[in-house]
Design a protein around this motif. Structure first.
Motif, mmCIF file in Angstrom:
data_model
loop_
_atom_site.group_PDB
_atom_site.id
_atom_site.type_symbol
_atom_site.label_atom_id
_atom_site.label_comp_id
_atom_site.label_asym_id
_atom_site.label_seq_id
_atom_site.Cartn_x
_atom_site.Cartn_y
_atom_site.Cartn_z
ATOM 1 N N PHE A 592 0.795 -6.815 14.955
ATOM 2 C CA PHE A 592 -0.289 -6.480 14.039
ATOM 3 C C PHE A 592 0.302 -6.138 12.671
ATOM 4 C CE2 PHE A 592 -2.400 -5.240 18.072
ATOM 5 C CZ PHE A 592 -3.521 -6.049 17.971
ATOM 6 N N SER A 593 -0.290 -6.694 11.633
ATOM 7 C CA SER A 593 0.097 -6.304 10.283
ATOM 8 C C SER A 593 -0.473 -4.923 9.990
ATOM 9 C CB SER A 593 -0.456 -7.307 9.269
ATOM 10 O OG SER A 593 -1.879 -7.253 9.251
ATOM 11 N N SER A 594 0.022 -4.298 8.922
ATOM 12 C CA SER A 594 -0.513 -3.002 8.506
ATOM 13 C C SER A 594 -2.011 -3.122 8.243
ATOM 14 C CB SER A 594 0.205 -2.533 7.238
ATOM 15 O OG SER A 594 -0.450 -1.436 6.664
ATOM 16 N N PHE A 595 -2.409 -4.228 7.634
ATOM 17 C CA PHE A 595 -3.814 -4.497 7.336
ATOM 18 C C PHE A 595 -4.640 -4.543 8.618
ATOM 19 C CE2 PHE A 595 -7.153 -7.728 7.058
ATOM 20 C CZ PHE A 595 -7.866 -7.325 5.942
ATOM 21 N N GLU A 596 -4.154 -5.274 9.625
ATOM 22 C CA GLU A 596 -4.892 -5.397 10.884
ATOM 23 C C GLU A 596 -4.968 -4.078 11.627
ATOM 24 O OE1 GLU A 596 -4.124 -10.065 12.142
ATOM 25 O OE2 GLU A 596 -2.616 -8.552 12.635
ATOM 26 N N ARG A 597 -3.853 -3.364 11.707
ATOM 27 C CA ARG A 597 -3.843 -2.077 12.403
ATOM 28 C C ARG A 597 -4.872 -1.128 11.821
ATOM 29 N NH1 ARG A 597 1.768 -2.390 12.197
ATOM 30 N NH2 ARG A 597 1.830 -0.825 10.555
ATOM 31 N N LYS A 598 -4.889 -1.090 10.498
ATOM 32 C CA LYS A 598 -5.769 -0.171 9.797
ATOM 33 C C LYS A 598 -7.233 -0.455 10.129
ATOM 34 C CE LYS A 598 -4.288 0.256 5.835
ATOM 35 N NZ LYS A 598 -3.876 -0.309 4.554
ATOM 36 N N HIS A 599 -7.616 -1.710 10.042
ATOM 37 C CA HIS A 599 -9.026 -2.055 10.227
ATOM 38 C C HIS A 599 -9.413 -2.132 11.700
ATOM 39 C CE1 HIS A 599 -9.938 -2.563 6.003
ATOM 40 N NE2 HIS A 599 -8.824 -3.234 5.861
ATOM 41 N N LEU A 600 -8.470 -2.433 12.559
ATOM 42 C CA LEU A 600 -8.774 -2.397 13.993
ATOM 43 C C LEU A 600 -9.084 -0.966 14.429
ATOM 44 C CD1 LEU A 600 -6.228 -4.932 15.514
ATOM 45 C CD2 LEU A 600 -8.715 -5.081 15.619
ATOM 46 N N LYS A 601 -8.333 -0.019 13.912
ATOM 47 C CA LYS A 601 -8.607 1.380 14.263
ATOM 48 C C LYS A 601 -10.004 1.784 13.787
ATOM 49 C CE LYS A 601 -3.782 2.815 14.165
ATOM 50 N NZ LYS A 601 -2.771 3.610 13.471
ATOM 51 N N GLU A 602 -10.369 1.298 12.618
ATOM 52 C CA GLU A 602 -11.711 1.552 12.100
ATOM 53 C C GLU A 602 -12.754 0.985 13.056
ATOM 54 O OE1 GLU A 602 -13.445 3.319 9.038
ATOM 55 O OE2 GLU A 602 -12.119 1.915 7.982
ATOM 56 N N ALA A 603 -12.510 -0.245 13.506
ATOM 57 C CA ALA A 603 -13.447 -0.914 14.412
ATOM 58 C C ALA A 603 -13.522 -0.195 15.756
ATOM 59 C CB ALA A 603 -13.034 -2.369 14.604
ATOM 60 N N PHE A 604 -12.375 0.222 16.278
ATOM 61 C CA PHE A 604 -12.356 0.915 17.571
ATOM 62 C C PHE A 604 -13.114 2.240 17.498
ATOM 63 C CE2 PHE A 604 -8.051 -1.228 18.647
ATOM 64 C CZ PHE A 604 -8.716 -2.408 18.927
ATOM 65 N N LYS A 605 -13.006 2.901 16.357
ATOM 66 C CA LYS A 605 -13.719 4.173 16.183
ATOM 67 C C LYS A 605 -15.234 3.933 16.234
ATOM 68 C CE LYS A 605 -13.780 6.132 12.122
ATOM 69 N NZ LYS A 605 -13.317 6.817 10.886
ATOM 70 N N ILE A 606 -15.689 2.838 15.642
ATOM 71 C CA ILE A 606 -17.115 2.495 15.654
ATOM 72 C C ILE A 606 -17.585 2.247 17.088
ATOM 73 C CG2 ILE A 606 -18.760 0.665 15.032
ATOM 74 C CD1 ILE A 606 -17.222 0.444 12.352
ATOM 75 N N ILE A 607 -16.778 1.529 17.872
ATOM 76 C CA ILE A 607 -17.133 1.268 19.276
ATOM 77 C C ILE A 607 -17.257 2.584 20.031
ATOM 78 C CG2 ILE A 607 -16.393 0.196 21.440
ATOM 79 C CD1 ILE A 607 -14.829 -1.847 19.733
ATOM 80 N N SER A 608 -16.271 3.452 19.857
ATOM 81 C CA SER A 608 -16.260 4.726 20.573
ATOM 82 C C SER A 608 -17.494 5.559 20.235
ATOM 83 C CB SER A 608 -14.992 5.505 20.227
ATOM 84 O OG SER A 608 -14.965 6.746 20.874
ATOM 85 N N GLU A 609 -17.858 5.587 18.958
ATOM 86 C CA GLU A 609 -19.021 6.373 18.543
ATOM 87 C C GLU A 609 -20.305 5.817 19.143
ATOM 88 O OE1 GLU A 609 -18.641 6.177 14.326
ATOM 89 O OE2 GLU A 609 -17.184 7.831 14.212
ATOM 90 N N LEU A 610 -20.417 4.477 19.210
ATOM 91 C CA LEU A 610 -21.636 3.896 19.780
ATOM 92 C C LEU A 610 -21.679 4.101 21.296
ATOM 93 C CD1 LEU A 610 -24.183 2.477 18.902
ATOM 94 C CD2 LEU A 610 -23.078 0.279 19.326
ATOM 95 N N GLN A 611 -20.524 4.127 21.939
ATOM 96 C CA GLN A 611 -20.489 4.464 23.370
ATOM 97 C C GLN A 611 -21.020 5.877 23.596
ATOM 98 O OE1 GLN A 611 -16.331 3.784 24.454
ATOM 99 N NE2 GLN A 611 -16.925 2.005 25.664
#
Length: 622
Positions: A592-611
């Motif tokens: 994962f690039s720094s760019f991907e890591r950063k935005h994937l974590k953002e996306a994972f946080k959104i999933i967790s909150e909706l769960q």
């Protein structure tokens, strides 16, 4: 003069996204405004809507846990990660507070809020990157994955590539007059038929041959006797990829191009196949005329060419899935037709039903077979013998052209999934009434189904029964939700792949299991809670918003997360294929690039909150 500290900060920032996109002198100025903060393990910073001093925080060394006021884990961040985005917004737009606690001795670089705003003023392209809302940041990230110059033909407007040579005729003109117009100065393969300025029909040179000459139609009759009514149209501002999707979906060769309800051009397959990247997208035409399984197998490599073209063009996950699904549909139908020719006509009515990603129109390069046979209730035991052989041949044929057999045997070739309508209804009734683990596993596969060949009413009947049964069993949605939130997305530090408690440590991240499947499950739950029977992931979330079970903001966020994660998945699969490796869903953290890591974590946080929200809304107590 730059001091030693700002030099160290500059050396760090200049290689960090998005600062690596800026001139060095701009980054140097920004570095000179930054301060350094040290947090010992256990120390924390509190964020709330009334923070007077606001910063963008960048982790130089160490690790941070973000926790909500209720002490729920929000995210785990490591070196190069940034936080404080939501508190870069005006006070009225800030979200509820959280606490950032050092879980290791941590060194932070702090860039003042006002300097980030100045930077965005000078470089508007960075505005979305530092936006307060996750949706805006993720939308920006999706666009950034594919560079503008790589999008090429797919993202050009239809008006740019359409031919202006188009014949326009009135519906009262004679067939002969229209043919003369097509062969005249315009030399068009298609004529658009209008009435009072509105497009009402279409006539192609093929129509002239098959509908007029072959049938001996009087050429003095009005053209409306042979035209195709209610033709598919496309707006001149739409993208070429949308035109290709329409052509594939409706198996058409000509698309009239309109602007302000006026015909301004014509787009044909001829215009598109001159470009080698779009030529492969007309694979469906080749499939249609293949006369053997071996001839179909010879076309399997073109799937990868199409996959590559779609990924490189940066089309949305929705369009990507639709195109790949239409191709899988075409292969399936042709294999069924060839099998019927070999075994003889089917002895009773039936429907070939697809499930899973195929039914959702979300097929990708790794999609395997999920299918079932739905037989008319009048089917005899002899009929069952025919369909057992039939299903085996079709499934093996699909495997021969690159769609693997389902490892869980959820295929029509498995006797359990080759049944009469009444038996399928019994399955659904039992699954919904007693949603234990094994039954939830089965229903999760066959929750989304559609017919691709045969008597589609059989599958429609089955779907209607399923949704009536679910509506009458509110306990089922609770069980489905409980099962769906059992797996959490990885809110951890990718460098060492620290997962949320209950996850597994591994040297790879399964992006399907820990991200995409969770989103698909949530879409299913929210749509069902609103009484919907849609199958596509994005359309399910949108349906839930329309019917009041999901907020628009949550919908925007989760769809943004879905699109970004899907783009990352496809990009890594394409890299594997182009390097001669086997594509899969398992990605090493260091890939994962720094760019991907950063935005994937953002996306994972959104999933967790909706769960969390789904748990509160839909999980009933014991």
């Amino acid at each position: 003069m730059e001091n030693s500290a700002s030099n160290n900060i500059l050396d760090f920032l200049i290689h960090l996204d998005p600062f690596d996109q800026l001139p060095r002198d701009i980054v140097a100025t920004l570095a000179s405004t930054a301060s350094v903060k040290y947090l010992a393990k256990g120390e924390s910073i509190s964020f709330h809507a009334f923070c007077e001093q606001r910063y963008l925080y960048i982790i130089r060394k160490g690790a941070i846990e973000q926790r909500t006021p209720l002490n729920k884990l929000r995210a785990r961040l490591g070196e190069e990660d940034q936080f404080g985005f939501t508190f870069l917004a005006p006070l009225r737009d800030s979200e509820d507070g959280y606490r950032a606690e050092a879980i290791d001795d941590t060194l932070l670089y702090l860039i003042p809020h006002e300097h980030i705003l100045d930077l965005c003023e000078q470089h508007p392209e960075l505005h979305d990157y530092f936006a307060a809302t996750a949706k805006t940041r993720l939308d920006s990230a999706v666009r950034s994955i594919v560079k503008k110059e790589d999008k090429g033909l797919f993202f050009r407007s239809v008006g740019e590539v359409a031919s202006e040579n188009i014949a326009v005729a009135k519906h009262t003109d004679s067939i002969m007059t229209v043919a003369a117009t097509m062969c005249g100065k315009q030399k068009s393969s298609c004529a658009v038929i209008v009435t009072q300025g509105e497009v009402v029909g279409l006539v192609t040179d093929r129509d002239m041959t098959q509908q007029v000459v072959a049938k001996g139609i009087d050429i003095h009759l009005p053209v409306h006797h042979v035209m195709t009514t209610n033709p598919i149209l496309i707006n001149s501002e739409d993208k070429v990829i949308q035109a290709i999707s329409l052509m594939l979906q409706y198996n058409i060769r000509c698309l009239p191009v309109v602007s302000d309800h006026k015909v301004v051009g014509l787009l044909t397959t001829t215009h598109l196949v001159h470009n080698h990247r779009t030529q492969s997208l007309f694979l469906i035409e080749k499939i249609k005329y293949a006369n053997s399984i071996s001839a179909l197998a010879a076309l399997r490599e073109e799937k990868q060419v199409i996959f590559q073209a779609l990924v490189e063009s940066g089309v949305s996950a929705e369009i990507h899935g639709q195109v790949m699904s239409m191709i899988m549909d075409a292969f399936t139908r042709r294999i069924i037709q060839l099998t019927e020719e070999l075994l003889g006509p089917p002895p009773c009515e039936y429907a070939w039903m697809v499930a899973g990603s195929h039914a959702r129109n979300e097929v990708h390069m790794l999609s395997d077979q999920d299918s079932g046979l739905v037989l008319d209730d009048n089917a005899s035991e002899d009929d069952r013998v025919y369909f057992a052989q039939f299903a085996t041949r079709v499934c093996n044929g699909l495997a021969a052209i690159g769609y693997p057999l389902c490892s869980g045997k959820y295929m029509a070739a498995t006797p359990k999934w080759n049944q009469k309508v009444s038996r399928w209804k019994d399955y659904y009734s039992k699954w919904v009434a007693s949603p234990e683990y094994n039954k939830l596993l089965s229903i999760s596969v066959f929750m989304e189904v559609r017919s691709v060949y045969g008597k589609s009413e059989l599958v429609d009947n089955l779907q209607e029964h399923l949704h009536q049964t679910i509506t009458a069993s509110p306990r089922f949605l609770s069980a489905l939700t409980r099962d769906a939130i059992e797996t959490s997305p990885p809110l951890g530090i990718f460098n060492s792949l620290v997962l949320e408690k209950g996850g597994q440590n591994s040297n790879t991240l399964n992006i399907k299991k820990f991200a995409l499947n969770l989103i698909i499950d949530l879409a299913r739950i929210y749509c069902l809670s609103a009484g919907g029977s849609l199958t596509g992931t994005e359309e399910r979330f949108q349906y839930a918003v329309k019917h009041g079970t999901l907020s628009q903001a949550s919908c925007d966020n989760i769809i943004g997360a879905y699109r970004f994660i899907t783009q990352v998945r496809f990009k890594h699969q394409l890299n594997a294929l182009t390097q001669g490796n086997e594509a899969n869903n398992n990605i090493r953290p260091d890939e994962f690039s720094s760019f991907e890591r950063k935005h994937l974590k953002e996306a994972f946080k959104i999933i967790s909150e909706l769960q969390d929200v789904a748990k509160l809304k839909f999980v009933q107590g014991p």
